[in-house]
Design an enzyme around this catalytic site. Sequence first.
Site, PDB file in Angstrom:
ATOM      1  N   ASP A  59      -2.901  -6.644  15.322  1.00 45.11           N
ATOM      2  CA  ASP A  59      -2.236  -5.358  15.493  1.00 45.11           C
ATOM      3  C   ASP A  59      -2.229  -4.706  16.709  1.00 45.11           C
ATOM      4  O   ASP A  59      -1.521  -4.044  17.110  1.00 45.11           O
ATOM      5  CB  ASP A  59      -2.665  -4.474  14.382  1.00 45.11           C
ATOM      6  N   LYS A  68       1.795   1.971   7.210  1.00 45.06           N
ATOM      7  CA  LYS A  68       1.972   1.353   8.341  1.00 45.06           C
ATOM      8  C   LYS A  68       2.811   1.931   9.311  1.00 45.06           C
ATOM      9  O   LYS A  68       3.473   2.991   9.170  1.00 45.06           O
ATOM     10  CB  LYS A  68       2.960  -0.222   7.869  1.00 45.06           C
ATOM     11  N   ARG A 108       0.868  -1.316  -0.062  1.00 42.70           N
ATOM     12  CA  ARG A 108       0.048   0.063   0.041  1.00 42.70           C
ATOM     13  C   ARG A 108       0.972   1.342  -0.100  1.00 42.70           C
ATOM     14  O   ARG A 108       2.125   1.333   0.288  1.00 42.70           O
ATOM     15  CB  ARG A 108      -0.959  -0.023   1.260  1.00 42.70           C
ATOM     16  N   TYR A 138      -1.060   4.753  10.704  1.00 43.26           N
ATOM     17  CA  TYR A 138      -1.291   3.845  11.737  1.00 43.26           C
ATOM     18  C   TYR A 138      -0.019   3.437  12.427  1.00 43.26           C
ATOM     19  O   TYR A 138       1.032   3.472  11.982  1.00 43.26           O
ATOM     20  CB  TYR A 138      -1.432   2.352  11.027  1.00 43.26           C
ATOM     21  N   HIS A 182      -0.479   1.657  16.221  1.00 45.62           N
ATOM     22  CA  HIS A 182      -0.876   0.495  17.155  1.00 45.62           C
ATOM     23  C   HIS A 182       0.188   0.451  18.331  1.00 45.62           C
ATOM     24  O   HIS A 182       0.913  -0.465  18.121  1.00 45.62           O
ATOM     25  CB  HIS A 182      -0.774  -0.669  16.215  1.00 45.62           C
ATOM     26  N   GLU A 194      -5.753   4.861  13.719  1.00 47.21           N
ATOM     27  CA  GLU A 194      -6.717   3.778  14.356  1.00 47.21           C
ATOM     28  C   GLU A 194      -7.402   4.564  15.550  1.00 47.21           C
ATOM     29  O   GLU A 194      -8.361   3.559  16.116  1.00 47.21           O
ATOM     30  CB  GLU A 194      -6.234   2.326  14.595  1.00 47.21           C
TER      31      GLU A 194
HETATM   32  N1  LIG Z   1      -4.526  -7.604  11.071  1.00 48.46           N
HETATM   33  C1  LIG Z   1      -4.748  -6.516  10.173  1.00 48.46           C
HETATM   34  O1  LIG Z   1      -4.320  -6.263   9.108  1.00 48.46           O
HETATM   35  C2  LIG Z   1      -5.995  -5.570  10.539  1.00 48.46           C
HETATM   36  C3  LIG Z   1      -6.694  -5.553  11.743  1.00 48.46           C
HETATM   37  N2  LIG Z   1      -7.370  -4.714  12.189  1.00 48.46           N
HETATM   38  C4  LIG Z   1      -7.989  -4.891  13.657  1.00 48.46           C
HETATM   39  O2  LIG Z   1      -9.043  -5.464  13.771  1.00 48.46           O
HETATM   40  C5  LIG Z   1      -9.717  -5.364  15.177  1.00 48.46           C
HETATM   41  C6  LIG Z   1     -10.990  -5.024  15.228  1.00 48.46           C
HETATM   42  O3  LIG Z   1     -11.160  -3.806  14.250  1.00 48.46           O
HETATM   43  P1  LIG Z   1     -12.783  -3.267  13.847  1.00 48.46           P
HETATM   44  O4  LIG Z   1     -13.556  -4.290  13.716  1.00 48.46           O
HETATM   45  O5  LIG Z   1     -12.637  -2.010  13.053  1.00 48.46           O
HETATM   46  O6  LIG Z   1     -13.255  -2.622  15.399  1.00 48.46           O
HETATM   47  P2  LIG Z   1     -14.739  -2.178  16.030  1.00 48.46           P
HETATM   48  O7  LIG Z   1     -14.386  -1.409  17.209  1.00 48.46           O
HETATM   49  O8  LIG Z   1     -15.448  -1.793  14.671  1.00 48.46           O
HETATM   50  O9  LIG Z   1     -15.101  -3.552  16.405  1.00 48.46           O
HETATM   51  C7  LIG Z   1     -14.889  -4.259  17.639  1.00 48.46           C
HETATM   52  C8  LIG Z   1     -15.945  -4.922  17.926  1.00 48.46           C
HETATM   53  O10 LIG Z   1     -15.384  -5.798  19.463  1.00 48.46           O
HETATM   54  C9  LIG Z   1     -16.132  -5.760  20.420  1.00 48.46           C
HETATM   55  N3  LIG Z   1     -15.635  -6.246  21.648  1.00 48.46           N
HETATM   56  C10 LIG Z   1     -14.737  -5.621  22.437  1.00 48.46           C
HETATM   57  N4  LIG Z   1     -14.395  -6.170  23.707  1.00 48.46           N
HETATM   58  C11 LIG Z   1     -15.008  -7.483  23.281  1.00 48.46           C
HETATM   59  C12 LIG Z   1     -15.263  -8.677  23.963  1.00 48.46           C
HETATM   60  N5  LIG Z   1     -14.365  -8.862  25.291  1.00 48.46           N
HETATM   61  N6  LIG Z   1     -15.709  -9.739  23.548  1.00 48.46           N
HETATM   62  C13 LIG Z   1     -16.580  -9.391  22.262  1.00 48.46           C
HETATM   63  N7  LIG Z   1     -16.431  -8.466  21.581  1.00 48.46           N
HETATM   64  C14 LIG Z   1     -15.824  -7.409  21.986  1.00 48.46           C
HETATM   65  C15 LIG Z   1     -16.899  -4.447  20.572  1.00 48.46           C
HETATM   66  O11 LIG Z   1     -18.133  -4.348  20.918  1.00 48.46           O
HETATM   67  C16 LIG Z   1     -16.838  -4.167  18.884  1.00 48.46           C
HETATM   68  O12 LIG Z   1     -18.332  -4.377  18.434  1.00 48.46           O
HETATM   69  C17 LIG Z   1      -8.833  -3.854  15.549  1.00 48.46           C
HETATM   70  O13 LIG Z   1      -7.982  -4.544  16.434  1.00 48.46           O
HETATM   71  C18 LIG Z   1      -8.054  -3.642  14.093  1.00 48.46           C
HETATM   72  O14 LIG Z   1      -6.843  -2.641  14.423  1.00 48.46           O
HETATM   73  C19 LIG Z   1      -8.094  -3.919  11.365  1.00 48.46           C
HETATM   74  C20 LIG Z   1      -7.606  -3.869   9.780  1.00 48.46           C
HETATM   75  C21 LIG Z   1      -6.576  -4.610   9.597  1.00 48.46           C
HETATM   76  C1  LIG Z   2      -5.296  -1.399  10.253  1.00 50.66           C
HETATM   77  C2  LIG Z   2      -4.181  -2.009   9.908  1.00 50.66           C
HETATM   78  O1  LIG Z   2      -3.080  -2.056  10.712  1.00 50.66           O
HETATM   79  C3  LIG Z   2      -3.621  -2.125   8.573  1.00 50.66           C
HETATM   80  O2  LIG Z   2      -4.534  -1.878   7.643  1.00 50.66           O
HETATM   81  O3  LIG Z   2      -2.558  -2.484   8.195  1.00 50.66           O
END
Ligand SMILES: NC(=O)C1=CN([C@@H]2O[C@H](COP(=O)(O)OP(=O)(O)OC[C@H]3O[C@@H](n4cnc5c(N)ncnc54)[C@H](O)[C@@H]3O)[C@@H](O)[C@H]2O)C=CC1
Ligand SMILES: CC(=O)C(=O)O
Length: 372
Positions: A270, A75, A15, A94, A96, A118
């Site tokens: 992340d 990143k 990206r 980002y 993190h 984020e």
């Molecule tokens: N690995 C990667 O490439 C990427 C990772 N991410 C990550 O994915 C994760 C989720 O992001 P989003 O969906 O955008 O966040 P979001 O804020 O939209 O959703 C998170 C959900 O987790 C729930 N939650 C919180 N504590 C909880 C628990 N104990 N049990 C069950 N649910 C719980 C919340 O109520 C919320 O609905 C983040 O850490 C984000 O940084 C996002 C994009 C890319």
């Molecule tokens: C959210 C994040 O860490 C990514 O898009 O790489």
Amino acid sequence: MKIGCVREIKPQEFRVGMTPGAATEAVANGHEVLIEAGAGMGSGFADADYVDAGAQILPDAAAVFAEADMIVKVKEPQAVERAMLRPGQILFTYLHLAPDPEQTKDLIKSGATCIAYETVTDRNGGLPLLAPMSEVAGKLAPQVGAYTLQKANGGRGVLMGGVPGVAPAKVVVIGGGVVGTHAARVAAGMGADVTVLDRSLPRLRQLDDMFGKTFRTAYSSRATTAELVSQADMVIGAVLIPGAAAPKLVTRDMLKTMKPGAVIVDVAIDQGGCCETSHATTHQDPIYEVDGVMHYCVANMPGAVARTSTLALGNATLPFMLALANKGWKQACYEDPHLLAGLNVHAGHITCPPVGEALGMPFITAHEALSV
Ligand SMILES: NC(=O)C1=CN([C@@H]2O[C@H](COP(=O)(O)OP(=O)(O)OC[C@H]3O[C@@H](n4cnc5c(N)ncnc54)[C@H](O)[C@@H]3O)[C@@H](O)[C@H]2O)C=CC1
Ligand SMILES: CC(=O)C(=O)O
Ligand SMILES: [Mg+2]
């Protein structure tokens, strides 16, 4: 303002932080845009596209870091990039930080003003600069999980949708936000039997209203999580407490109850991951096994579909980037509390309380930082 954008150097990250379209807008707003040669290549943008937009191409990242007032990236800065930051420079990307003490210490030392995509918020309680990449990662999660479930890749050898007479895969999605909803929709679309866990009852109600016929919902208690995880072919980790380290909801003990060859796709990696046995991996070497359970924990999943992701991220970051450039960070953040929520480090201070709390390091509030 001089706005700089460098080529991403994290492994397999294709990206880029600024599209030629964003460069055009920045130039039209009276700014100088400095792009590292080749920065857009991985997303299908040539240097000539940026030149047409009115940007200047510089030979390397060092030249961009040396000249730019603001660096726009994708990143978190890697160690060599962190060493090039200087006091007063703005970093917009980002970060993190909660699971990353080394990066945090380097950003503090740099004296730069570091705004994390984020933790920028919106008036609906959402995270507008995380959402587009969460949409991408959510849609990718069942796709990479299905590949991992194949026998040759260490999985159970279960087909997501099953076939007539044979049950589909059981998929459990922990966290029903942006990642979780997109993951559940795609997994259900592939024919899997999907349950989404969340601890927010209003969110569960919303999901049930919208998708009640597509997937089930369940309240995220310890006992329910343990039961569903033990039955799952695939667990998708999608929780978030903004700014903070992810809670460890799938414990090592739960892993022992899982089926051999079951798959965990921990998208929340992340922020440190929501499984006790998760550690970050890269697109080069994405999968590892613990107790017979396959783990996919790539921290930059959207980089795999760089073209889509760059365009989606660029759409979301543009208005904030322009506000920072047009007004300067302090005025822009003073006028917009949602942008202020993105301020994670400024002039040697952590300015995002959940980051300070997660790392056990001193912090001030972002509001206090406005007068530093
Ligand atoms: N690995 C990667 O490439 C990427 C990772 N991410 C990550 O994915 C994760 C989720 O992001 P989003 O969906 O955008 O966040 P979001 O804020 O939209 O959703 C998170 C959900 O987790 C729930 N939650 C919180 N504590 C909880 C628990 N104990 N049990 C069950 N649910 C719980 C919340 O109520 C919320 O609905 C983040 O850490 C984000 O940084 C996002 C994009 C890319
Ligand atoms: C959210 C994040 O860490 C990514 O898009 O790489
Ligand atoms: Mg086992």
